[in-house]
Motif scaffolding. Structure first.
Motif, PDB file in Angstrom:
ATOM      1  N   VAL A 206       0.872  -1.173   0.000  1.00 18.30           N
ATOM      2  CA  VAL A 206       0.000   0.000   0.000  1.00 18.30           C
ATOM      3  C   VAL A 206       0.908   1.221   0.000  1.00 18.30           C
ATOM      4  CG1 VAL A 206      -1.671   1.337   1.335  1.00 18.30           C
ATOM      5  CG2 VAL A 206      -1.915  -1.145   1.152  1.00 18.30           C
ATOM      6  N   ALA A 209      -3.004   5.669   1.910  1.00 17.42           N
ATOM      7  CA  ALA A 209      -4.363   5.246   2.243  1.00 17.42           C
ATOM      8  C   ALA A 209      -5.063   6.312   3.073  1.00 17.42           C
ATOM      9  CB  ALA A 209      -4.349   3.924   3.010  1.00 17.42           C
ATOM     10  N   ALA A 214      -7.320   2.977  -0.649  1.00 16.43           N
ATOM     11  CA  ALA A 214      -5.895   2.662  -0.538  1.00 16.43           C
ATOM     12  C   ALA A 214      -5.356   2.443  -1.943  1.00 16.43           C
ATOM     13  CB  ALA A 214      -5.681   1.408   0.302  1.00 16.43           C
TER      14      ALA A 214
END
Length: 281
Positions: A206, A209, A214
């Motif tokens: 990721v 986010a 995200a």
């Protein structure tokens, strides 16, 4: 703070709420901008750069993140031109221009004669989103990585970055900085991988986010393990984990020529929503 004739001025902590309201017009496409605003409060020392806003009748109508990445936010063509004119006066400090194609194209038209020849121009990068369960079976072996696995994870991150960007993240002695970035993602619980007998065979992270979305980066499978479906099952697992524990919508953008990746994302259930472009120096 005095505005320019184009209505553009530097943003700061007092503008965070207006900036976030603007970015919420498309909280998925603008997830990077929202994440940066929330974590830095638009303080230049934390941004590692600046944030600019364009105003009309006192209302913030467009913005631009100017750090290592220059990212236009909710910018129409006239806004992108105005940001380009400010950028010309400031000079180029960014390594990448990235965002919705129309805004990036107009910004580049404005600065291209002065900013030098880019290393790469990627005009057509489908922006993909999934907001429900994956349509492929998740790999149960995909999980969050641990600090103890950094020696296996870090070379994979370097290989992915070099393959994707065309230059190693360690060029110029920056390996300590990049390793720190990878370690931060691990500590945050934003790094996911599958290991077979201790060897990494799939990974993804990721990048940023919010409560809304995200954004995934760094999807990679070792060359000798490609074609086995590891990316499809791995991304399905990442989508499940991220939607359950981080944000309800998952996004990424992909190069148009990367057909294997595009097929894999389609099998997982990602849908194209818009087009991004990236210019790299």
């Amino acid at each position: 703070m005095v505005t320019t004739r184009q209505g553009v001025r530097l943003l700061g902590p007092g503008d965070v709420d207006a900036f976030l309201d603007l970015a919420r017009r498309d909280p998925v496409a603008n997830v990077f901008a929202m994440y940066r605003a929330r974590t830095t409060r638009l303080e230049p020392r934390w941004l590692g750069g600046e944030a600019w806003g364009r105003f009309h009748d006192g209302e913030l109508v467009a913005a631009c993140h100017v750090g290592a990445n220059l990212v236009p936010i909710e910018s129409r063509e006239e806004d992108a031109r105005a940001f380009g004119e400010r950028a010309l006066a400031r000079g180029r400090s960014v390594s990448t221009i990235v965002g919705p194609t129309e805004a990036v194209r107009e910004f580049w038209r404005t600065v291209s004669d002065s900013w030098g020849r880019p290393r790469d121009l990627r005009w057509n990068q489908p922006h993909l989103v999934i907001d429900g369960p994956p349509t492929a079976a998740p790999d149960p072996g995909v999980r969050r990585t641990m600090r103890a696995e950094l020696d296996e994870l870090y070379p994979a991150c370097v290989a992915m970055y070099t393959e994707e960007v065309g230059v190693s993240p360690e060029v110029g002695g920056r390996n300590d900085l990049y390793r720190t970035r990878v370690a931060q993602l691990v500590s945050r619980g934003w790094s996911f991988a599958r290991f077979d007998a201790g060897r990494l065979v799939f990974k993804a992270e990721v990048a940023c986010a919010t409560d809304d979305a995200a954004q995934i980066q760094g999807v990679w499978v070792p060359p000798d393990r490609r074609g086995e479906g590891l990316a499809v099952a791995g991304m399905a697992a990442v989508v499940e984990l991220v939607r359950a524990e981080i944000a309800p919508r998952v996004s990424l953008y992909v190069n148009e020529w990367n057909e294997p990746a595009r097929r894999a994302y389609a099998r997982v259930g990602f849908q194209e929503t818009t087009t991004f472009s990236t210019i790299m120096f």
